[in-house]
Design a protein around this motif. Structure first.
Motif, PDB file in Angstrom:
ATOM      1  N   GLN A 417     -11.641  -5.824  11.861  1.00 12.47           N
ATOM      2  CA  GLN A 417     -11.405  -4.393  11.977  1.00 12.47           C
ATOM      3  C   GLN A 417     -10.251  -3.954  11.077  1.00 12.47           C
ATOM      4  O   GLN A 417     -10.283  -2.857  10.506  1.00 12.47           O
ATOM      5  CB  GLN A 417     -11.117  -4.029  13.429  1.00 12.47           C
ATOM      6  N   ALA A 418      -9.238  -4.804  10.923  1.00 19.17           N
ATOM      7  CA  ALA A 418      -8.154  -4.481   9.995  1.00 19.17           C
ATOM      8  C   ALA A 418      -8.677  -4.412   8.567  1.00 19.17           C
ATOM      9  O   ALA A 418      -8.312  -3.503   7.803  1.00 19.17           O
ATOM     10  CB  ALA A 418      -7.049  -5.528  10.111  1.00 19.17           C
ATOM     11  N   ALA A 419      -9.536  -5.350   8.189  1.00 20.08           N
ATOM     12  CA  ALA A 419     -10.109  -5.329   6.843  1.00 20.08           C
ATOM     13  C   ALA A 419     -10.987  -4.108   6.630  1.00 20.08           C
ATOM     14  O   ALA A 419     -10.948  -3.483   5.559  1.00 20.08           O
ATOM     15  CB  ALA A 419     -10.907  -6.614   6.609  1.00 20.08           C
ATOM     16  N   ALA A 420     -11.782  -3.743   7.640  1.00 23.41           N
ATOM     17  CA  ALA A 420     -12.655  -2.574   7.508  1.00 23.41           C
ATOM     18  C   ALA A 420     -11.841  -1.296   7.333  1.00 23.41           C
ATOM     19  O   ALA A 420     -12.171  -0.443   6.492  1.00 23.41           O
ATOM     20  CB  ALA A 420     -13.565  -2.466   8.738  1.00 23.41           C
ATOM     21  N   SER A 421     -10.769  -1.142   8.104  1.00 21.16           N
ATOM     22  CA  SER A 421      -9.934   0.058   7.993  1.00 21.16           C
ATOM     23  C   SER A 421      -9.205   0.115   6.662  1.00 21.16           C
ATOM     24  O   SER A 421      -9.098   1.178   6.035  1.00 21.16           O
ATOM     25  CB  SER A 421      -8.929   0.098   9.151  1.00 21.16           C
ATOM     26  N   LEU A 422      -8.700  -1.033   6.211  1.00 22.41           N
ATOM     27  CA  LEU A 422      -7.951  -1.060   4.961  1.00 22.41           C
ATOM     28  C   LEU A 422      -8.852  -0.825   3.753  1.00 22.41           C
ATOM     29  O   LEU A 422      -8.405  -0.267   2.744  1.00 22.41           O
ATOM     30  CB  LEU A 422      -7.219  -2.394   4.833  1.00 22.41           C
ATOM     31  N   CYS A 423     -10.115  -1.242   3.855  1.00 24.48           N
ATOM     32  CA  CYS A 423     -11.059  -1.009   2.752  1.00 24.48           C
ATOM     33  C   CYS A 423     -11.201   0.484   2.452  1.00 24.48           C
ATOM     34  O   CYS A 423     -11.234   0.899   1.284  1.00 24.48           O
ATOM     35  CB  CYS A 423     -12.435  -1.585   3.108  1.00 24.48           C
ATOM     36  N   ILE A 424     -11.291   1.294   3.499  1.00 27.07           N
ATOM     37  CA  ILE A 424     -11.487   2.730   3.308  1.00 27.07           C
ATOM     38  C   ILE A 424     -10.241   3.355   2.686  1.00 27.07           C
ATOM     39  O   ILE A 424     -10.326   4.167   1.752  1.00 27.07           O
ATOM     40  CB  ILE A 424     -11.833   3.403   4.647  1.00 27.07           C
ATOM     41  N   LEU A 425      -9.064   2.986   3.196  1.00 24.18           N
ATOM     42  CA  LEU A 425      -7.826   3.504   2.624  1.00 24.18           C
ATOM     43  C   LEU A 425      -7.669   3.073   1.167  1.00 24.18           C
ATOM     44  O   LEU A 425      -7.292   3.879   0.303  1.00 24.18           O
ATOM     45  CB  LEU A 425      -6.636   3.015   3.455  1.00 24.18           C
ATOM     46  N   PHE A 426      -7.959   1.826   0.888  1.00 25.78           N
ATOM     47  CA  PHE A 426      -7.858   1.295  -0.473  1.00 25.78           C
ATOM     48  C   PHE A 426      -8.784   2.076  -1.414  1.00 25.78           C
ATOM     49  O   PHE A 426      -8.404   2.461  -2.527  1.00 25.78           O
ATOM     50  CB  PHE A 426      -8.241  -0.189  -0.456  1.00 25.78           C
ATOM     51  N   THR A 427     -10.005   2.327  -0.967  1.00 27.16           N
ATOM     52  CA  THR A 427     -10.958   3.058  -1.803  1.00 27.16           C
ATOM     53  C   THR A 427     -10.479   4.465  -2.095  1.00 27.16           C
ATOM     54  O   THR A 427     -10.557   4.947  -3.231  1.00 27.16           O
ATOM     55  CB  THR A 427     -12.333   3.115  -1.103  1.00 27.16           C
ATOM     56  N   ALA A 428      -9.967   5.149  -1.082  1.00 27.91           N
ATOM     57  CA  ALA A 428      -9.500   6.526  -1.282  1.00 27.91           C
ATOM     58  C   ALA A 428      -8.320   6.582  -2.241  1.00 27.91           C
ATOM     59  O   ALA A 428      -8.122   7.596  -2.924  1.00 27.91           O
ATOM     60  CB  ALA A 428      -9.121   7.143   0.066  1.00 27.91           C
ATOM     61  N   GLU A 429      -7.536   5.513  -2.330  1.00 29.52           N
ATOM     62  CA  GLU A 429      -6.367   5.517  -3.199  1.00 29.52           C
ATOM     63  C   GLU A 429      -6.688   5.144  -4.643  1.00 29.52           C
ATOM     64  O   GLU A 429      -5.975   5.560  -5.553  1.00 29.52           O
ATOM     65  CB  GLU A 429      -5.308   4.552  -2.644  1.00 29.52           C
TER      66      GLU A 429
END
Length: 527
Positions: A417-429
């Protein structure tokens, strides 16, 4: 275009972008409550048959797993009390509801036995609806604007939310749920990218974490409302109707359009108004990141030939999309691992609360570590922990105790779940503003593809769970290697154009470090 009024306005707009997450959780996370199947048996004459009557009227069925002694049939009954022939349930079913909603779509429409296939179909259609909303409305946010897409999505969410509550049959319910999922996905992705574009680089992680914790709060509140109302129609209505309040965001001055999107659009009047406000009314703490960008003489538009040849942007989308696919898909493996291996599934409340609390803990971990260690490093660590937990569970499951299985399942669920959440933030940045909605929508859509395996495994009664988990574990190790190709976006300004996005590159491994200290000038002996 009102960001120039200062940080007080900024914080207010960020709070307004976070509040809808509470009610979005009702719409996007209610499927486990709506489709929970309680123990049931054929309805027999009389108000409440005694155990002796049940034993005499229902055949005994053996369990499918080794060591499972079975139980009374849930779908068959003896004909006229004789033990020679059996038939399907004639008068319906009686349900022993001990968890979740007393009245959900399974108990109301008898979606059990021969009709059980409609439950995974509903779950698949809902996930496909979220996928469609992320792709379609994410693209619309880039073309039409963040605010306009948000208002369209909110309006559709309210309309289809009400239509779902009054659905008279399973087919209509499935169609309305699909449409509601499309609209809810649009609200989620539009708020996500707007929220990020309203923040300074140093605040993006904090604001995203607060939004994630607000969603976790909504999921916990969802369970409380379910225990209170005990009706699936009231539960969905409690999520859809309050969204009408957020339609006031369309009133001028209540909620802004993203200045980043305005800078790349052709709405010169809005940009001139934004510039006047910035020059005349800003305070000393106004944004500095947008000041250098708002003075652009030309406002570039999306060039599809240039997008096709933007290899670095496509590489980042592919790596983050693949990681999102794995992290979203493997979460279900950890939630159901104990039941798959031991045949003793935990209670619904335990599974639900464990998943929600793991999501909240993952956000707290990201907030504490990502700004210190970087996005790429923590994403690499999360996927490594995910793969390691899977390898231990699959390779040593015959030797692990119940407590050890629980510990490693929680570790895998937490890290995925940490990886899934960070993927979205990383993509937006790392995605430029001109395609940020489409880029984040693509990565979220690939995450939805990973989630599709959960209802498909339920449809097959979890046959083949071991191979399913092995495949995801192998892909998780491959994702660890691919993450090394990503750039680092910690505290960097959001890219605006495709050219800016192409500059987000991973530094080459063989790059030599240059010494910037100038050499001391030696005097000329001839002088």
């Amino acid at each position: 275009m009102v960001l120039a009024l200062g940080r007080r306005k900024q914080r207010m707009f960020v709070c307004l972008s976070i509040l809808p997450n509470v009610f979005l959780a009702f719409l996007l996370s209610s499927d486990p409550l709506l489709t929970l199947a309680s123990p049931h048996h054929c309805r027999l004459p009389g108000p409440s048959p005694a155990p002796q009557v049940l034993n005499a009227s229902l055949p005994w069925e053996k369990g499918d797993r080794v060591g499972d002694i079975g139980g009374l049939s849930q779908c068959k009954q003896y004909i006229n009390g004789t033990h020679s022939e059996v038939e399907n349930c004639v008068a319906g079913w009686d349900y022993n509801v001990t968890e979740g909603l007393r009245n959900n779509i399974v108990t109301e429409w008898d979606l059990v036995c021969a009709q059980y296939w409609l439950v995974p179909v509903e779950e698949v259609c809902f996930i496909l609806g979220v996928l469609t909303g992320c792709l379609g409305l994410g693209f619309a946010a880039d073309r039409l604007g963040r605010l306009k897409t948000l208002l369209i999505s909110l309006t559709l969410s309210v309309v289809f939310g009400v239509l779902v509550c009054v659905s008279p049959s399973p087919p209509i319910f499935i169609v309305m749920r699909f449409c509601l999922a499309v609209a809810s996905g649009g609200v989620y992705i539009t708020l996500y990218i707007t929220r990020l574009e309203l923040c300074d680089p140093s605040l993006r992680l904090l604001v995203t974490m607060l939004a994630g914790l607000t969603t976790v709060t909504g999921e916990l509140l969802l369970l409380g409302v379910a225990l209170g109302c005990q009706s699936w129609r009231g539960l969905l209505g409690a999520g859809a109707v309050p969204l009408t309040v957020f339609l006031t965001y369309g009133i001028p001055g209540v909620f802004p359009e993203s200045p980043r999107w305005l800078l790349l659009s052709e709405r010169s009047a809005d940009i001139n108004s934004f510039s006047e406000r910035r020059d005349g009314e800003r305070d000393d703490e106004s944004f500095t990141e947008l000041e250098s960008e708002s003075s652009l003489s030309t406002r570039p538009r999306l060039s599809f030939p240039e997008l096709v040849h933007s290899r670095n942007i496509w590489k980042n989308i592919c790596v983050l999309g693949f990681t999102s696919f794995i992290s979203h898909g493997i979460s279900h493996c950890y939630s159901s691992f104990r039941g798959d291996v031991r045949g003793t599934a935990p209670s619904f409340y335990w599974t639900y609360l464990l998943s929600v609390c793991a999501g909240g803990g993952a956000w707290l971990l990201l907030w504490a570590t990502v700004d210190r260690c970087g996005r790429r490093g923590i994403l690499l660590l999360s996927m490594t922990m995910t793969g390691l937990a899977s390898l231990i569970l699959l390779g040593l499951m015959e030797y692990l105790s119940e407590a050890a299985i629980t510990v490693f399942s929680v570790m895998g669920l937490f890290s995925s779940q940490a990886a899934a959440s960070l993927c979205i933030l990383f993509t937006a940045e790392v995605m430029p503003t001109v395609i940020r909605g489409s880029g984040v929508g693509t990565v979220l859509a690939l995450g939805c593809v990973g989630r599709l395996t959960s209802p498909l495994m339920d449809l097959r009664n979890h046959y083949g769970y071991f191979l399913h988990h092995v495949v995801y574990s192998s892909l998780a190790l491959l994702a660890v290697l691919s993450i090394l190709l990503l750039p680092e976006s910690k505290r960097k300004p959001l890219p605006q154009t495709l050219a800016d996005g192409e500059q987000y590159r991973r530094p080459p491994l063989g790059r030599r470090r240059r010494d910037n200290v100038p050499l001391l000038a030696t005097p000329n002996p001839e002088t």
